[in-house]
Each structure stands twice: as structure tokens, then as C-alpha cells.
Design an enzyme around this catalytic site. Sequence first.
Site, PDB file in Angstrom:
ATOM      1  N   GLY A 187      30.408  -3.108 -25.622  1.00  0.00           N
ATOM      2  CA  GLY A 187      31.297  -4.011 -26.359  1.00  0.00           C
ATOM      3  C   GLY A 187      30.810  -4.290 -27.764  1.00  0.00           C
ATOM      4  O   GLY A 187      29.696  -4.757 -27.941  1.00  0.00           O
ATOM      5  N   SER A 188      31.635  -4.019 -28.771  1.00  0.00           N
ATOM      6  CA  SER A 188      31.119  -4.089 -30.130  1.00  0.00           C
ATOM      7  C   SER A 188      32.225  -3.851 -31.160  1.00  0.00           C
ATOM      8  O   SER A 188      33.396  -3.865 -30.843  1.00  0.00           O
ATOM      9  CB  SER A 188      30.020  -3.033 -30.296  1.00  0.00           C
ATOM     10  OG  SER A 188      30.423  -1.821 -29.685  1.00  0.00           O
ATOM     11  N   ARG A 189      31.792  -3.574 -32.421  1.00  0.00           N
ATOM     12  CA  ARG A 189      32.741  -3.381 -33.512  1.00  0.00           C
ATOM     13  C   ARG A 189      32.146  -2.437 -34.551  1.00  0.00           C
ATOM     14  O   ARG A 189      30.929  -2.378 -34.719  1.00  0.00           O
ATOM     15  CB  ARG A 189      33.036  -4.730 -34.152  1.00  0.00           C
ATOM     16  CG  ARG A 189      34.155  -4.723 -35.165  1.00  0.00           C
ATOM     17  CD  ARG A 189      34.458  -6.145 -35.587  1.00  0.00           C
ATOM     18  NE  ARG A 189      34.135  -6.395 -36.971  1.00  0.00           N
ATOM     19  CZ  ARG A 189      34.015  -7.611 -37.497  1.00  0.00           C
ATOM     20  NH1 ARG A 189      34.141  -8.673 -36.734  1.00  0.00           N
ATOM     21  NH2 ARG A 189      33.749  -7.755 -38.767  1.00  0.00           N
TER      22      ARG A 189
END
Length: 230
Positions: A187-189
Site C-alpha cells: 500500500g503506497s503512492r
Amino acid sequence: MDTIRSVLVPIHREGWKFIAIFAVVTLVLFWVAEPLGWLGVVLTCWCAYFFRDPPRVTPVRDGLLISPADGVVQMIERSAPPEELGMGADPRQRISVFMNVFDVHVNRSPVDGIVTTLAYRPGKFLNAALDKASTDNERQSMRLKLKGDKEIAVVQIAGLVARRILCEVQEGRELKAGERFGLIRFGSRVDVYLDDGMVPLVCVGQRMIAGETVIAEDGATEQPRSGEVR
């Protein structure tokens, strides 16, 4: 055959040790209590799904910038690139792509370019969908030099459950558009900071495919796009 290939995609090498750990825990859970073992099977399958690394077909025309990540465009706004890259404090157009735990997390280069600077900065693990994640969260930043002396920045940002950013390239490395350069776990960007004259061709809420979706074009003349759910 196409259906089978869409499910049985390659696994990123970073994922095999985690799949093995999940599998061992599953065997232990079966020994302790069979219902828990089936839960372990589900989690092991999810782990393999998370680390999938499918091939992508990348548009290669000059001037195109390709999405570095699977996910949804969270923000398109002007912001200064990370100071550790030495690109100045002037705001640039920034496109932020948010990845949830079900997206492919292998990151790909948006353009053909040379890695001139890599910079890691420790930080918090806030929800990557928040704007302040760009400045407060742990991040790995990469500065790319393009033909014609233009430059962009690509920043991997840890999220709420992300605890490891993996960058697999070194300074001086020449990357091709769509080429894999790293991965973020769980989960990240990814933010892309554009150079002058590069125009976003996506809108907030639009879903991206890393290595395939065109996110911007150098020299495009069209107006910023807007979108609506239909």
C-alpha cells in the site's frame, strides 16, 4: 489460455520469501486448527497476488509520459519536488497515483531517461492518500534527465501499511519508458513531478496501469481534463 495467463502471471522475486513465510504459517495453522489453516491459504494466495509482476505493453512515441504505478490518480496539482533532489523550490505539476493493497506494486519508469540522483528520506507512515504524505512520509526519490535537458522526478512514498520501499536502480542507470525500477510493499503512492511544457492527460479518479497508461505529454496543447463517474 488467455484467462490462465491473466491469473498465472510472473511473481516479483521480492515476493517469494514472503509467500514461503505465509505458506509455512499456513501449515502450522492447519496443525493447530484446520479452520485457521484455510484462512492461511487465503492469505497466502493474496500474498502471491500482491507480488504479481505482469508484462505490460508500453507506448513508445517521443514526448509521452507513462504511469509509473497501477492505481488511481489521487491528485493533480502544483508542488515543489523533494528538496533532497536539488531541483529547486519552484512548483511543478505533480501527478499522484495511489496504490491499494490489491494493485500491482511494481513501479515502472515514466520515460526514457538517465537516473541522475537517488535520495532516500525516512519519515512517517501516514495514509498515502493524504496530501501531506508527500512531505511527511518515508520516501525514495529519483531524478531523471530526459533528452533536450528536461527533467522529471519520480517519488515512491510509503503508506499506512507500507514498510519497505525498494529501488532497484543506481545513479547513472539509463531507463526505458515502462522499465521496472522498484516496488513498494503493501500500500503506497507514487508521485511524478513534470517539467515545463509537460501537460497531464489524466484526471483525478482515473485508474492507471503502470507501463501502459499515458499520464502526460510534452508539448500537448489540450486543456486540463476533468472526469465523472458513469
